[in-house]
Design a protein around this motif. Structure first.
Motif, PDB file in Angstrom:
ATOM      1  N   THR A 170      -6.989   0.666   5.936  1.00  0.00           N
ATOM      2  CA  THR A 170      -6.857   0.143   4.778  1.00  0.00           C
ATOM      3  C   THR A 170      -6.351  -1.234   4.723  1.00  0.00           C
ATOM      4  N   ARG A 180      -8.600  -4.859   4.231  1.00  0.00           N
ATOM      5  CA  ARG A 180      -8.374  -5.893   3.156  1.00  0.00           C
ATOM      6  C   ARG A 180      -8.062  -7.091   3.786  1.00  0.00           C
ATOM      7  N   ASP A 205      -4.844   6.103   7.837  1.00  0.00           N
ATOM      8  CA  ASP A 205      -5.290   5.421   6.725  1.00  0.00           C
ATOM      9  C   ASP A 205      -4.618   4.193   6.203  1.00  0.00           C
ATOM     10  N   LEU A 231       0.922  -1.252  -0.085  1.00  0.00           N
ATOM     11  CA  LEU A 231      -0.154   0.059  -0.067  1.00  0.00           C
ATOM     12  C   LEU A 231       0.708   1.333   0.240  1.00  0.00           C
ATOM     13  N   ALA A 248      -4.866   4.408  -1.399  1.00  0.00           N
ATOM     14  CA  ALA A 248      -5.205   3.628  -0.334  1.00  0.00           C
ATOM     15  C   ALA A 248      -5.412   4.555   0.932  1.00  0.00           C
ATOM     16  N   GLY A 249      -5.720   5.935   0.493  1.00  0.00           N
ATOM     17  CA  GLY A 249      -5.812   7.033   1.476  1.00  0.00           C
ATOM     18  C   GLY A 249      -4.598   7.843   1.734  1.00  0.00           C
TER      19      GLY A 249
END
Length: 230
Positions: free
Chosen positions: A162, A166, A158, A145, A150-151
């Motif tokens: 995330t 997931r 975040d 990520l 992903a933020g």
């Protein structure tokens, strides 16, 4: 050495930083920053350059575009610096990055034990992918990520949240966060991860890691299995 006892919650997911934690890049960040700073007209010597370098070191682990937004006086200049930084870093990746000793074995042992591993970064997704390809790590972790899709980047929660979504963890308390910077520790704290392990192979020392929320400080990611596995 740990500075608190381990959590009683069984760890289901480890969210692990890359540069400085699982990957060594031997000063490439500062080299790439100097290229970027010169590109946007920052004096090559003097107080302003020295202070900018110090800020980059202090904010290691954070999203690079956010670092440049804090340093430079316009969005256009920040974006120009970010593009120059990524181009310079990408050009240095081949032969300039290597696994931290024990990192591959640690990830493999955790996954063999049923713990999912997600590798995160403050770089862009494209730069992260270049590092993964240079190391041949395409199959090493469960996921990777980066800030963006992903933020927000660290120290926001975040990336950790995330990863937890997931991985479909049963509880955010079942997440462990591992990194070499205060931003790693703060993002784990804000996300609710019950175990936050700072490592001493990267940017920040033990006092800064503990102050930012580390529950443990270990010499290297190689020491993580002893902390998490029976």
């Amino acid at each position: 050495m740990p500075n608190s006892t381990a959590s009683h919650t069984a760890v289901e997911l480890v969210v692990m930083d890359m540069a400085g934690t699982t990957v060594t890049d031997d000063g490439l960040v500062i080299a790439a920053f100097d290229t970027a700073a010169t590109t946007v007209g920052l004096a090559e010597t003097g107080t302003e350059r020295d202070e900018a370098r110090r800020y980059v070191l202090d904010t290691m682990g954070q999203s690079k575009i956010e670092v440049f937004r804090a340093l430079f006086d316009s969005e256009d200049r920040a974006q120009q610096a970010n593009r120059a930084f990524e181009a310079a870093y990408d050009a240095l990746i081949d032969g300039g990055v290597a696994p931290v000793p024990g990192a591959v074995d640690t990830v493999t042992r955790l996954r063999d034990a049923g713990i999912k591993v997600v590798l995160t970064t403050g770089f862009s997704a494209a730069t992260q992918q270049r590092v993964i390809e240079a190391l041949g790590w395409q199959d090493l972790a469960d996921a990777w990520l980066a800030p963006g899709a992903a933020g927000r980047g660290r120290p926001h929660p975040d990336l950790v949240l995330t990863a937890a979504l997931r991985a479909e963890v049963s509880d955010v308390a079942a997440v462990a966060v591992v990194g070499d910077t205060a931003s790693d520790m703060l993002s784990g704290l804000r996300a609710g991860a019950s175990l936050r392990a700072g490592v001493l192979t990267g940017a920040h020392r033990a006092p800064a890691l503990r102050e930012a929320g580390a529950t443990h400080v270990i010499d290297s990611v190689a020491d993580l299995p002893a902390l998490l596995l029976p």
